[in-house]
Design an enzyme around this catalytic site. Structure first.
Site, short mmCIF file in Angstrom:
data_model
loop_
_atom_site.label_atom_id
_atom_site.label_comp_id
_atom_site.label_asym_id
_atom_site.label_seq_id
_atom_site.Cartn_x
_atom_site.Cartn_y
_atom_site.Cartn_z
N GLY A 17 -2.95 -9.83 2.85
CA GLY A 17 -2.37 -10.91 1.72
C GLY A 17 -1.36 -10.87 1.32
O GLY A 17 -0.42 -10.70 2.61
N ASN A 25 0.63 -0.86 -0.23
CA ASN A 25 -0.07 0.26 0.13
C ASN A 25 1.04 1.49 0.35
O ASN A 25 2.29 1.29 0.23
CB ASN A 25 -0.95 0.01 1.29
CG ASN A 25 -0.25 0.34 2.36
OD1 ASN A 25 0.80 0.88 2.62
ND2 ASN A 25 -0.75 -1.32 3.26
N ASP A 37 0.96 -8.66 1.30
CA ASP A 37 1.87 -8.02 1.67
C ASP A 37 2.16 -7.83 3.02
O ASP A 37 3.11 -8.03 3.32
CB ASP A 37 1.51 -6.29 2.08
CG ASP A 37 2.37 -5.36 2.14
OD1 ASP A 37 3.59 -5.39 1.80
OD2 ASP A 37 2.12 -3.81 2.54
#
Length: 165
Positions: A32, A24, A34
């Protein structure tokens, strides 16, 4: 010539020089893929991301891999587009993510690179379109990267990536 292959599995276990995370804009970690990469790399990854963020959609930046197992030396953070129906430049932004990751990989000397399916999770990019954009962009972007692994978390993504390849 760059070899592109599709594999199923956990991107944090790939044996490559660098892995890409679908970040992000804050680069502080998220959900997820990340979140999985941040958990595997440890808290210093968020600290490093916070020091260089924010990162706008379509761009990419690199940090050390911290606690990820060698040979992974770097994490390349890229911010995909949020799907808004397809008429707001989403495809161009997604293609830019892949191009910029290859540019960053060249800058840091990475010769092998693993990508997740960028923007297809909570950002809502249609997986079939994302697979075609990923493969066509990676094929058409000049790079010194010798091996690219497209890491699918599930069977549907793997099948879509294989079809695009």
């Amino acid at each position: 010539m760059t070899v592109i292959e599709v594999v199923s599995g956990d991107i944090t276990r790939e044996r490559v020089d660098a892995i890409v995370t679908a970040a992000n804009e804050s680069l502080l970690g998220g959900g997820g893929v990340d979140g999985a990469i941040h958990r595997a790399a440890g808290p210093r990854l968020a600290e490093a991301g916070g020091a260089i963020g924010p990162c706008p959609p379509g761009e990419a930046v690199a940090t050390p891999a911290f606690d990820l197992d060698p040979p992974v030396r770097h994490v390349i953070h890229t911010v995909g587009p949020v799907w808004e129906g397809g008429n707001h430049g989403e495809a161009e932004v997604l293609a830019s993510c892949y191009r910029r990751c290859l540019e960053i990989a060249d800058q840091i000397g990475a010769r092998s690179l693993a990508f997740p399916a960028i923007a297809t999770g909570v950002y809502g990019f249609p997986p079939d379109q994302a697979a075609r954009i990923a493969v066509s962009t990676l094929r058409s972007t000049p790079s010194e990267v010798e091996r690219i692994r497209l890491v699918a978390f599930d069977e549907q993504t793997r099948d879509l990536l294989n079809a695009a390849l």
